[in-house]
Design a protein around this motif. Structure first.
Motif, mmCIF file in Angstrom:
data_model
loop_
_atom_site.group_PDB
_atom_site.id
_atom_site.type_symbol
_atom_site.label_atom_id
_atom_site.label_comp_id
_atom_site.label_asym_id
_atom_site.label_seq_id
_atom_site.Cartn_x
_atom_site.Cartn_y
_atom_site.Cartn_z
ATOM 1 N N MET A 72 4.868 68.262 12.937
ATOM 2 C CA MET A 72 5.827 68.823 13.887
ATOM 3 C C MET A 72 6.245 70.241 13.469
ATOM 4 S SD MET A 72 6.089 66.590 16.254
ATOM 5 C CE MET A 72 4.369 66.204 15.860
ATOM 6 N N LEU A 73 6.434 70.445 12.159
ATOM 7 C CA LEU A 73 6.757 71.783 11.685
ATOM 8 C C LEU A 73 5.599 72.742 11.924
ATOM 9 C CD1 LEU A 73 8.715 71.476 8.308
ATOM 10 C CD2 LEU A 73 9.447 72.611 10.404
ATOM 11 N N ALA A 74 4.377 72.258 11.703
ATOM 12 C CA ALA A 74 3.202 73.097 11.965
ATOM 13 C C ALA A 74 3.158 73.495 13.434
ATOM 14 C CB ALA A 74 1.922 72.350 11.572
ATOM 15 N N PHE A 75 3.450 72.537 14.326
ATOM 16 C CA PHE A 75 3.491 72.849 15.759
ATOM 17 C C PHE A 75 4.607 73.844 16.071
ATOM 18 C CE2 PHE A 75 1.396 68.572 16.986
ATOM 19 C CZ PHE A 75 0.149 69.168 16.964
ATOM 20 N N VAL A 76 5.742 73.708 15.365
ATOM 21 C CA VAL A 76 6.845 74.655 15.559
ATOM 22 C C VAL A 76 6.382 76.069 15.229
ATOM 23 C CG1 VAL A 76 9.016 75.452 14.510
ATOM 24 C CG2 VAL A 76 8.823 73.103 15.333
ATOM 25 N N ALA A 389 12.947 75.322 12.482
ATOM 26 C CA ALA A 389 12.911 74.252 13.481
ATOM 27 C C ALA A 389 14.088 74.368 14.443
ATOM 28 C CB ALA A 389 12.925 72.889 12.780
ATOM 29 N N ALA A 390 15.256 74.706 13.913
ATOM 30 C CA ALA A 390 16.442 74.850 14.759
ATOM 31 C C ALA A 390 16.282 76.015 15.730
ATOM 32 C CB ALA A 390 17.678 75.053 13.880
ATOM 33 N N TYR A 391 15.614 77.071 15.315
ATOM 34 C CA TYR A 391 15.379 78.202 16.218
ATOM 35 C C TYR A 391 14.452 77.806 17.362
ATOM 36 C CZ TYR A 391 13.982 82.844 17.863
ATOM 37 O OH TYR A 391 13.729 83.947 18.640
ATOM 38 N N ALA A 392 13.420 77.016 17.058
ATOM 39 C CA ALA A 392 12.535 76.527 18.113
ATOM 40 C C ALA A 392 13.324 75.692 19.117
ATOM 41 C CB ALA A 392 11.397 75.703 17.510
ATOM 42 N N LEU A 393 14.247 74.869 18.616
ATOM 43 C CA LEU A 393 15.082 74.057 19.501
ATOM 44 C C LEU A 393 16.013 74.937 20.330
ATOM 45 C CD1 LEU A 393 15.981 71.259 20.427
ATOM 46 C CD2 LEU A 393 17.558 71.190 18.481
ATOM 47 N N VAL A 418 12.914 68.893 18.402
ATOM 48 C CA VAL A 418 13.890 67.874 17.986
ATOM 49 C C VAL A 418 13.359 67.076 16.791
ATOM 50 C CG1 VAL A 418 14.996 65.715 18.662
ATOM 51 C CG2 VAL A 418 15.037 67.662 20.223
ATOM 52 N N LEU A 419 12.110 66.648 16.863
ATOM 53 C CA LEU A 419 11.523 65.880 15.768
ATOM 54 C C LEU A 419 11.469 66.700 14.482
ATOM 55 C CD1 LEU A 419 8.631 64.035 17.650
ATOM 56 C CD2 LEU A 419 10.751 63.031 16.757
ATOM 57 N N ALA A 420 11.144 67.982 14.598
ATOM 58 C CA ALA A 420 11.101 68.840 13.413
ATOM 59 C C ALA A 420 12.489 69.013 12.803
ATOM 60 C CB ALA A 420 10.508 70.206 13.775
ATOM 61 N N VAL A 421 13.515 69.151 13.646
ATOM 62 C CA VAL A 421 14.886 69.271 13.148
ATOM 63 C C VAL A 421 15.319 67.984 12.445
ATOM 64 C CG1 VAL A 421 17.305 69.414 13.854
ATOM 65 C CG2 VAL A 421 15.627 71.025 14.789
ATOM 66 N N VAL A 422 15.048 66.844 13.055
ATOM 67 C CA VAL A 422 15.411 65.557 12.448
ATOM 68 C C VAL A 422 14.704 65.377 11.109
ATOM 69 C CG1 VAL A 422 15.213 63.048 12.700
ATOM 70 C CG2 VAL A 422 15.952 64.445 14.643
ATOM 71 N N TYR A 423 13.432 65.732 11.059
ATOM 72 C CA TYR A 423 12.656 65.576 9.821
ATOM 73 C C TYR A 423 13.220 66.461 8.714
ATOM 74 C CZ TYR A 423 8.757 65.897 6.543
ATOM 75 O OH TYR A 423 7.984 65.899 5.410
ATOM 76 N N LEU A 425 16.242 67.634 8.399
ATOM 77 C CA LEU A 425 17.549 67.086 7.980
ATOM 78 C C LEU A 425 17.371 65.888 7.065
ATOM 79 C CD1 LEU A 425 19.646 67.345 11.278
ATOM 80 C CD2 LEU A 425 19.962 68.657 9.163
ATOM 81 N N PHE A 426 16.384 65.030 7.378
ATOM 82 C CA PHE A 426 16.091 63.890 6.510
ATOM 83 C C PHE A 426 15.651 64.370 5.129
ATOM 84 C CE2 PHE A 426 12.730 60.986 4.875
ATOM 85 C CZ PHE A 426 13.557 59.932 4.517
ATOM 86 N N LEU A 427 14.881 65.438 5.075
ATOM 87 C CA LEU A 427 14.432 65.972 3.790
ATOM 88 C C LEU A 427 15.614 66.476 2.962
ATOM 89 C CD1 LEU A 427 11.235 67.988 4.793
ATOM 90 C CD2 LEU A 427 11.342 65.773 3.655
ATOM 91 N N ILE A 428 16.564 67.135 3.617
ATOM 92 C CA ILE A 428 17.750 67.610 2.903
ATOM 93 C C ILE A 428 18.528 66.433 2.332
ATOM 94 C CG2 ILE A 428 19.976 68.788 3.184
ATOM 95 C CD1 ILE A 428 18.583 70.559 5.295
ATOM 96 N N TYR A 429 18.647 65.353 3.112
ATOM 97 C CA TYR A 429 19.297 64.133 2.629
ATOM 98 C C TYR A 429 18.522 63.538 1.460
ATOM 99 C CZ TYR A 429 19.804 59.054 2.466
ATOM 100 O OH TYR A 429 19.938 57.754 2.039
ATOM 101 N N ALA A 430 17.192 63.487 1.576
ATOM 102 C CA ALA A 430 16.371 62.876 0.530
ATOM 103 C C ALA A 430 16.429 63.680 -0.762
ATOM 104 C CB ALA A 430 14.925 62.754 1.017
ATOM 105 N N ALA A 431 16.554 64.998 -0.655
ATOM 106 C CA ALA A 431 16.613 65.844 -1.855
ATOM 107 C C ALA A 431 17.862 65.539 -2.677
ATOM 108 C CB ALA A 431 16.584 67.315 -1.462
ATOM 109 N N GLY A 432 18.943 65.245 -2.000
ATOM 110 C CA GLY A 432 20.173 64.912 -2.700
ATOM 111 C C GLY A 432 21.032 66.129 -2.992
#
Length: 491
Positions: A72-76, A389-393, A418-423, A425-432
């Motif tokens: 999704m990021l690549a598509f962005v 991703a947020a800019y694309a949105l 939207v999918l790229a933004v969600v992904y 955000l999940f990465l930021i959460y996973a990083a801690g």
């Protein structure tokens, strides 16, 4: 005015004048830049990093999540390259265009820092590889290893300083050469595959947590190995045609995704995951040695050195490119916009090498030098990825560049954004929180460059909103420093 895919005018985009005789590269070379950026140190460390966190099932889920999210990021990046062709050095430029100069500055400086820290992982892994033969190098974190790595840093600085054309040509050759040992590893591992071992590794070991925890804990390493998916976008000012940027991005991503997933999964069929988790880096060498003997370590080690040096070359170019374009756009001090006659942003390259040198020295004090540098590299890239991703949105929501598009095109791009933004955000959460605070420790003092830029232009340093954002960063940096001092955050 530029035209969109269907020929309609693109709002808000002005044609940029040429900045001189800039070296132009083909779509094949851009694709090689993407592949060369992604296939580096990370792929050789995948077996151990995954085995430390999860078994086969968790690995498969992690790769599906990471692969889909990064696609999704690549598509962005593909779509932004078409819709905003006047924006050079995509990751930074998209953040600035969407959310203002100060946010764009943080994106540029964060992405630049992640590239520089990532370059350090390459030298640490090379020294760790050679450390199997010369114990004085340890796992790349001894003073001897730091000294030799420092020499390597500055030798590459002199090489790249000779010219972008020569550096990209070398990168293309090295990219092809380094794929060979990785593909051979996968084929040998398939031939030596033990189904019973694979089944035993299916659900993970006793030290692994819940399946969700296992998947989450692998996310940073997947970000690290996929970093570079935006390589063609960063290097876009050198493209023969702007549509080549998007094509190279997707081609590069799809080319390496299967390789990364294969290296991880086939390793579970060679050794129990507990043994893989205990291997020294590069763990791919240990897995192949278990399959075919000592020559497997030598084979992988040679391939790793070729691979890593090629990736280092690509990332050094991209790190300097981000600083150079930001300086040309008057978002960083003007001394960083200096070029040689060979199209090399020499001061940006020098500052990038200096930062890598500083981080290299810091790794001497880290308990796990390679893992620390890898995780910090990935963490620093998350905010720039999220902002792109947020800019694309934002473009979809405001319909900028979509005024004359068919509804189907708008809907498809909205889903991707939207999918790229969600992904992300999940990465930021996973990083801690730990790595977010460490990144703030870098962002806060780096803001001096922003202040210098504003003073050069005789402008007020911060607007009210920018001052609030800066205050948040400073508070985060203070919390990070206190955490390090009290041992709550470990390097």
């Amino acid at each position: 005015m530029h035209a969109t895919e269907n020929g309609s005018p693109q709002a808000g985009v002005a044609q940029k004048p040429s900045s001189g005789a800039s070296t132009k590269v083909t779509v094949a070379t851009l694709t090689m830049m993407v592949i060369g950026s992604m296939v580096g140190a990370g792929v050789f460390s995948l077996p151990r990093r995954f085995a430390q966190e999860t078994g086969v099932l968790g690995a498969l889920i992690a790769w599906v999540v990471a692969g889909f999210g990064m696609l999704m990021l690549a598509f962005v990046f593909q779509r932004l390259a078409k819709r905003k062709p006047a924006l050079d050095a995509g990751v930074y430029a998209y953040a600035k265009a969407g959310f203002g100069q100060f946010v764009g500055f943080f994106s540029a400086i964060g992405y630049w820092a992640s590239a520089c820290v990532g370059n350090v992982t390459y030298w640490v892994l090379i020294m760790s590889t050679l450390g199997a033969l010369w114990p004085a190098l340890g796992e790349g974190d001894t003073w001897v290893a730091i000294l030799l790595s420092s020499i390597g840093l500055w030798l590459f600085f002199l090489l790249i300083k000779q010219g972008v054309k020569e550096a990209t040509a070398i990168n293309r050759i090295v990219t092809i050469a380094k794929l060979v040992p990785i593909i051979v590893f996968v084929l040998i591992a398939i031939f030596c595959f033990h189904p019973d071992v694979f089944v035993d590794n299916l659900m993970g070991a006793d030290y692994a947590g819940s399946l969700m925890t296992q998947v989450r804990d692998t996310m940073l390493v997947t970000v690290f190995v996929f970093m570079g998916v935006e390589g063609a976008s960063v290097y876009s000012r050198h493209a023969q045609k702007r549509e080549h940027v998007g094509r190279a991005t997707v081609l590069g991503f799809l080319s390496v995704f299967a390789i990364f997933a294969s290296v991880t999964v086939v390793s579970y069929g060679i050794l129990p995951m507990g043994e893989i988790a205990a291997l020294r880096q590069p763990s791919m060498a240990g897995v192949l040695e278990a399959a075919v003997g000592q020559w497997g370590t030598v084979f992988v080690s040679i391939g790793l050195i070729v691979s890593v040096l090629g990736a280092y070359l690509a990332w050094s170019l991209m790190a300097a490119e981000v600083l150079f374009v930001a300086a040309k756009d008057r978002d960083l001090p003007k001394f960083l916009a200096k070029q040689t006659g060979d199209d090399v942003p020499v001061n940006a390259l020098l500052l990038s090498t200096l930062l890598a040198q500083v981080v290299l020295v810091i790794t001497y004090f880290s308990e796990e030098a390679f893992d620390f540098a890898l995780d910090l590299t990935a963490a620093l890239s998350l905010i720039p990825y999220f902002l792109a991703a947020a800019y694309a949105l934002k473009l979809v929501v405001t319909r900028e560049t979509y005024l004359h598009e068919r509804p189907r095109r708008l809907a498809a791009d909205a889903v991707i954004a939207v999918l790229a933004v969600v992904y992300t955000l999940f990465l930021i959460y996973a990083a801690g929180l730990q790595f977010l605070l460490i990144s703030m420790i870098f962002y806060a003092p780096a803001t001096i460059l922003f202040a210098i830029t504003r003073r050069e232009q005789h402008r007020r340093v911060f607007s009210t909103g920018e001052l609030v954002l800066f205050a948040v960063v400073v508070i985060g940096a203070i919390v990070g420093v206190v955490g390090l001092a009290q041992g709550l955050i470990q390097l």
